[in-house]
Design a protein around this motif. Sequence first.
Motif, PDB file in Angstrom:
ATOM      1  N   GLN A  54       0.828  -1.194   0.000  1.00 37.59           N
ATOM      2  CA  GLN A  54       0.000   0.000   0.000  1.00 37.59           C
ATOM      3  C   GLN A  54       0.871   1.256   0.000  1.00 37.59           C
ATOM      4  OE1 GLN A  54      -2.990  -0.145   3.046  1.00 37.59           O
ATOM      5  NE2 GLN A  54      -3.962   1.757   2.391  1.00 37.59           N
ATOM      6  N   LYS A  55       1.954   1.240   0.765  1.00 33.14           N
ATOM      7  CA  LYS A  55       2.874   2.385   0.779  1.00 33.14           C
ATOM      8  C   LYS A  55       3.503   2.597  -0.594  1.00 33.14           C
ATOM      9  CE  LYS A  55       2.567   2.850   5.276  1.00 33.14           C
ATOM     10  NZ  LYS A  55       1.271   3.321   5.658  1.00 33.14           N
ATOM     11  N   LEU A  89       3.668   5.411  -5.904  1.00 36.15           N
ATOM     12  CA  LEU A  89       3.550   5.345  -7.359  1.00 36.15           C
ATOM     13  C   LEU A  89       2.412   6.224  -7.867  1.00 36.15           C
ATOM     14  CD1 LEU A  89       4.152   1.537  -7.989  1.00 36.15           C
ATOM     15  CD2 LEU A  89       5.753   3.431  -8.429  1.00 36.15           C
ATOM     16  N   ALA A  90       1.288   6.213  -7.153  1.00 40.29           N
ATOM     17  CA  ALA A  90       0.134   7.014  -7.575  1.00 40.29           C
ATOM     18  C   ALA A  90       0.449   8.511  -7.534  1.00 40.29           C
ATOM     19  CB  ALA A  90      -1.073   6.697  -6.694  1.00 40.29           C
ATOM     20  N   LYS A  91       1.293   8.919  -6.603  1.00 44.03           N
ATOM     21  CA  LYS A  91       1.610  10.346  -6.454  1.00 44.03           C
ATOM     22  C   LYS A  91       2.780  10.800  -7.324  1.00 44.03           C
ATOM     23  CE  LYS A  91      -0.033  10.499  -1.718  1.00 44.03           C
ATOM     24  NZ  LYS A  91       0.334  10.404  -0.309  1.00 44.03           N
ATOM     25  N   HIS A  92       3.708   9.880  -7.644  1.00 42.56           N
ATOM     26  CA  HIS A  92       4.964  10.313  -8.255  1.00 42.56           C
ATOM     27  C   HIS A  92       5.297   9.705  -9.617  1.00 42.56           C
ATOM     28  CE1 HIS A  92       6.026  12.311  -4.513  1.00 42.56           C
ATOM     29  NE2 HIS A  92       5.701  11.216  -3.868  1.00 42.56           N
ATOM     30  N   GLU A 111       3.910   8.123 -13.477  1.00 47.84           N
ATOM     31  CA  GLU A 111       2.841   7.952 -14.453  1.00 47.84           C
ATOM     32  C   GLU A 111       2.770   6.481 -14.861  1.00 47.84           C
ATOM     33  OE1 GLU A 111       0.530  10.101 -15.692  1.00 47.84           O
ATOM     34  OE2 GLU A 111       1.311  11.456 -14.162  1.00 47.84           O
ATOM     35  N   PRO A 112       1.559   5.943 -15.035  1.00 47.37           N
ATOM     36  CA  PRO A 112       1.431   4.566 -15.516  1.00 47.37           C
ATOM     37  C   PRO A 112       2.082   4.431 -16.897  1.00 47.37           C
ATOM     38  CG  PRO A 112      -0.690   5.416 -14.772  1.00 47.37           C
ATOM     39  CD  PRO A 112       0.268   6.566 -14.786  1.00 47.37           C
ATOM     40  N   ARG A 113       2.735   3.308 -17.124  1.00 50.59           N
ATOM     41  CA  ARG A 113       3.451   3.112 -18.386  1.00 50.59           C
ATOM     42  C   ARG A 113       2.811   2.069 -19.290  1.00 50.59           C
ATOM     43  NH1 ARG A 113       6.812   4.887 -14.521  1.00 50.59           N
ATOM     44  NH2 ARG A 113       8.670   6.084 -15.018  1.00 50.59           N
ATOM     45  N   ASN A 114       1.706   1.488 -18.853  1.00 51.18           N
ATOM     46  CA  ASN A 114       1.002   0.509 -19.678  1.00 51.18           C
ATOM     47  C   ASN A 114      -0.451   0.433 -19.220  1.00 51.18           C
ATOM     48  OD1 ASN A 114       0.997  -1.523 -17.446  1.00 51.18           O
ATOM     49  ND2 ASN A 114       3.204  -1.501 -17.827  1.00 51.18           N
ATOM     50  N   ARG A 115      -1.269  -0.315 -19.961  1.00 53.00           N
ATOM     51  CA  ARG A 115      -2.712  -0.373 -19.655  1.00 53.00           C
ATOM     52  C   ARG A 115      -2.999  -0.920 -18.271  1.00 53.00           C
ATOM     53  NH1 ARG A 115      -4.092  -3.121 -25.275  1.00 53.00           N
ATOM     54  NH2 ARG A 115      -2.807  -4.609 -24.200  1.00 53.00           N
ATOM     55  N   GLU A 116      -2.265  -1.968 -17.874  1.00 51.51           N
ATOM     56  CA  GLU A 116      -2.519  -2.580 -16.568  1.00 51.51           C
ATOM     57  C   GLU A 116      -2.201  -1.606 -15.437  1.00 51.51           C
ATOM     58  OE1 GLU A 116      -1.426  -5.826 -19.508  1.00 51.51           O
ATOM     59  OE2 GLU A 116      -0.571  -3.896 -18.953  1.00 51.51           O
ATOM     60  N   GLU A 117      -1.066  -0.931 -15.546  1.00 52.41           N
ATOM     61  CA  GLU A 117      -0.720   0.048 -14.530  1.00 52.41           C
ATOM     62  C   GLU A 117      -1.717   1.211 -14.531  1.00 52.41           C
ATOM     63  OE1 GLU A 117       3.365   1.217 -15.067  1.00 52.41           O
ATOM     64  OE2 GLU A 117       4.069  -0.835 -14.784  1.00 52.41           O
ATOM     65  N   ASN A 118      -2.213   1.583 -15.690  1.00 53.34           N
ATOM     66  CA  ASN A 118      -3.216   2.646 -15.763  1.00 53.34           C
ATOM     67  C   ASN A 118      -4.492   2.225 -15.043  1.00 53.34           C
ATOM     68  OD1 ASN A 118      -3.938   5.320 -16.744  1.00 53.34           O
ATOM     69  ND2 ASN A 118      -5.450   4.222 -17.962  1.00 53.34           N
ATOM     70  N   LEU A 119      -4.917   0.987 -15.243  1.00 51.88           N
ATOM     71  CA  LEU A 119      -6.107   0.484 -14.550  1.00 51.88           C
ATOM     72  C   LEU A 119      -5.887   0.503 -13.033  1.00 51.88           C
ATOM     73  CD1 LEU A 119      -8.901  -0.809 -14.407  1.00 51.88           C
ATOM     74  CD2 LEU A 119      -7.792  -3.028 -14.770  1.00 51.88           C
ATOM     75  N   GLU A 129      -6.040   4.093 -11.810  1.00 52.98           N
ATOM     76  CA  GLU A 129      -7.417   4.616 -11.763  1.00 52.98           C
ATOM     77  C   GLU A 129      -8.193   4.013 -10.592  1.00 52.98           C
ATOM     78  OE1 GLU A 129      -8.765   7.108 -13.593  1.00 52.98           O
ATOM     79  OE2 GLU A 129      -6.748   7.355 -14.406  1.00 52.98           O
ATOM     80  N   LEU A 130      -8.052   2.706 -10.358  1.00 55.21           N
ATOM     81  CA  LEU A 130      -8.718   2.066  -9.217  1.00 55.21           C
ATOM     82  C   LEU A 130      -8.218   2.658  -7.904  1.00 55.21           C
ATOM     83  CD1 LEU A 130      -8.727  -1.662 -10.372  1.00 55.21           C
ATOM     84  CD2 LEU A 130     -10.723  -0.166 -10.141  1.00 55.21           C
ATOM     85  N   TRP A 131      -6.910   2.885  -7.834  1.00 55.47           N
ATOM     86  CA  TRP A 131      -6.312   3.452  -6.616  1.00 55.47           C
ATOM     87  C   TRP A 131      -6.879   4.841  -6.337  1.00 55.47           C
ATOM     88  CZ3 TRP A 131      -3.747   0.459  -3.442  1.00 55.47           C
ATOM     89  CH2 TRP A 131      -3.073   1.036  -2.358  1.00 55.47           C
ATOM     90  N   LYS A 132      -6.998   5.664  -7.378  1.00 53.63           N
ATOM     91  CA  LYS A 132      -7.483   7.031  -7.211  1.00 53.63           C
ATOM     92  C   LYS A 132      -8.928   7.080  -6.724  1.00 53.63           C
ATOM     93  CE  LYS A 132      -6.886   9.062 -11.105  1.00 53.63           C
ATOM     94  NZ  LYS A 132      -6.658   9.907 -12.287  1.00 53.63           N
ATOM     95  N   VAL A 133      -9.782   6.167  -7.197  1.00 53.98           N
ATOM     96  CA  VAL A 133     -11.194   6.237  -6.824  1.00 53.98           C
ATOM     97  C   VAL A 133     -11.497   5.506  -5.514  1.00 53.98           C
ATOM     98  CG1 VAL A 133     -11.970   6.530  -9.205  1.00 53.98           C
ATOM     99  CG2 VAL A 133     -11.940   4.231  -8.196  1.00 53.98           C
ATOM    100  N   GLY A 134     -10.562   4.678  -5.053  1.00 58.35           N
ATOM    101  CA  GLY A 134     -10.799   3.924  -3.827  1.00 58.35           C
ATOM    102  C   GLY A 134     -10.521   4.748  -2.585  1.00 58.35           C
TER     103      GLY A 134
END
Length: 105
Positions: free
Chosen positions: A61-62, A67-70, A72-80, A83-88
């Motif tokens: 979680q840490k 990663l979410a703050k610093h 950018e996602p580099r592929n579709r899986e990381e982007n998903l 996005e899940l992390w941001k809305v949770g």
Amino acid sequence: MSNSVETNHSAKVEGAINSMSEEKKEDILSSFEGFKSYLGNKVSKGEKLGMNEEQLAKTAQKVADYLAKHEEPRNREENLLHELWKVGDKEQQHHLAHMLVRLVQ
């Protein structure tokens, strides 16, 4: 974990990530398989040190918070995941961290 121990643990996790070279971060994050492999190695090391699943999930979680703050996602899986992390909320993020640990075990 007590609050001071958890704060110290968070600082160690962030310090370890910050000290990593940009090239190493890129190697880890450029593909989802690379990310899973890296996380799997870290989970395995944590298990050998006697960490239980809850401790592993808190560490994951840490890392995910960082990663979410610093980064950018580099592929579709990381982007998903991003996005899940941001809305949770914190509880949902913690459950997602548990799932990530299980995914790489």
